[in-house]
Design an enzyme around this catalytic site. Sequence first.
Site, PDB file in Angstrom:
ATOM      1  N   ARG A 236     -48.084  36.046  10.193  1.00 33.24           N
ATOM      2  CA  ARG A 236     -48.798  35.667   8.983  1.00 33.24           C
ATOM      3  C   ARG A 236     -49.059  34.163   9.002  1.00 33.24           C
ATOM      4  NH1 ARG A 236     -49.868  40.172   8.768  1.00 33.24           N
ATOM      5  NH2 ARG A 236     -49.550  41.731   7.130  1.00 33.24           N
ATOM      6  N   GLU A 265     -58.313  32.400   6.086  1.00 36.14           N
ATOM      7  CA  GLU A 265     -59.024  33.173   7.103  1.00 36.14           C
ATOM      8  C   GLU A 265     -60.398  33.594   6.593  1.00 36.14           C
ATOM      9  OE1 GLU A 265     -56.485  36.393   8.364  1.00 36.14           O
ATOM     10  OE2 GLU A 265     -55.101  35.040   9.376  1.00 36.14           O
ATOM     11  N   HIS A 283     -57.518  37.031  14.013  1.00 36.31           N
ATOM     12  CA  HIS A 283     -56.608  38.025  13.442  1.00 36.31           C
ATOM     13  C   HIS A 283     -56.827  39.398  14.092  1.00 36.31           C
ATOM     14  CE1 HIS A 283     -54.088  38.920   9.611  1.00 36.31           C
ATOM     15  NE2 HIS A 283     -53.720  39.702  10.606  1.00 36.31           N
TER      16      HIS A 283
END
Length: 530
Positions: A236, A265, A283
Amino acid sequence: MAPVSIRRILISESVDPCCKKILQENGIQVTERQNMSKDELVAEIKDYDGLVVRSATKVTAEIINAADSLKIIGRAGTGVDNVDVNAATKNGIIVMNTPSGNTISAAELTCALIMSLSRHVPQAAMSMKAGNWDRKKFMGAELYGKILGIVGLGRIGKEVATRMQSFGMKTIGYDPITPPEVSASWGVEQMSLEELWPQCDYITVHTPLMPSTTGLLNDASFAKCKRGVKVVNCARGGIIDEAALLRALESGQCGGAGLDVFVEEPPKDRALVNHPCVISCPHLGASTREAQARCGQDIALQIVDMLKGKALVGAVNAQVLASTFSPESHQWIKLGEALGSVLRSCTTSKQPYGQVQVTTLGESLKNSSGFLGSAVVVGLLKDGSRSSPNLVNALTLAQETGITVTRNHGDGGQGQARGSCVVEVSTNGSSWKAIGSVQGDVPVLLELNGNVFRQPVPLLGNLLFFKAAANPQLLPDVTGVLAAAGVAVESFSASAARGGDQWCCVGLSSPLRDLGTLKPLVKEAVQLSL
């Protein structure tokens, strides 16, 4: 026992088709609508019992509060960072994820980044595409014999350890939950973070993002590491302090970073992404066909298993429900709610409540104090308001209203082998106590405020409780008043007299419209429907 009934589910993102197929095969209507704006989701969610998301949909408090019928939010993936779990819990909504769906994919990406950092693979590939042949520029280092520090030894941390051990790396780690002897069985020596930092050539983090893990790698911890340490974060964004990482990269204290996640993000600040010693991905931890299929399948099967009363897997805010799936728990939950309702009716004029103590007695209820405590609170707090209490939010609502709930278990004495539940409520300086049990699959009241009923009172239907002076004429007189009001008596039970008074319970064909008609005959009277 299925804690909820779900008929319609909205899938708001691209989830593997097997998810929809499994849900539909089990009688659930499924609608797929992707790329909705927040306002569109707020308008749409009103019509659904369930919502399935991945990571892009931000399930905020505004969306949750607009969802009048929502009972479950399923996250097809690990973690629930994009779901306001507190808001969901307050509204009695189960939040569920798939804790093992992307384990292998996330572990493999972590290993790929470690290997890429050791041999500068992405940089070398880009150099080749630019027409260069720089063999000396991309001198790397072997992983063999190096020390890998793994912070977070759950499913993913374990898989990373076993894979990197095959490269000859020594694996050490830290985890406040996993016992050292367990991690030692798969080759990871546990130690404190203070011991871990200075030993590592590589560090990878695999923890959830929470206050205790935010900025876990910061200026102070980087200063304790070997010069040139390389770090990886596929967990994370925020576990590694991004500003501190950039400073460590610039000074050479950190020799490289592999980042799959960021605080924001996509990241607007490109300083880390553009740094020559950083390998970054958008990601991709769960972005494999296998992980997506597994997560889609897992979330669907978890929902179906819950609805069929088989098991509760992956719930992050409803652990109390985990022990409610055995057939014998059904009636005990009804008992808890009924005892709470009886005491609420008896104490209506004496609220607010201060303390509620729930004690389970007998071996059969050894693991039941959790859900019985919540069930009692549900009964106490039911008042027809919009924030309807259930087993998921009962304790949260109690805390918000200033009620202290304690749950205990005792072995019980002779005659309590079947188990019983004792509930004591304190309100405005007075206290009330009820004791109940389950007999023949029927929840029954055994005792009210020290008054033991000669016959257990079935806690079903319309019930009239009253306290009056012990008198042989009492029942005929009360029956006469009820008959005059067109109400039939279906059952009757009385306690032994204490101090000249006794409590009685009458089962009614319908509620008595005016309790005042009983005033000449009784000292106290309450009624409720169960």
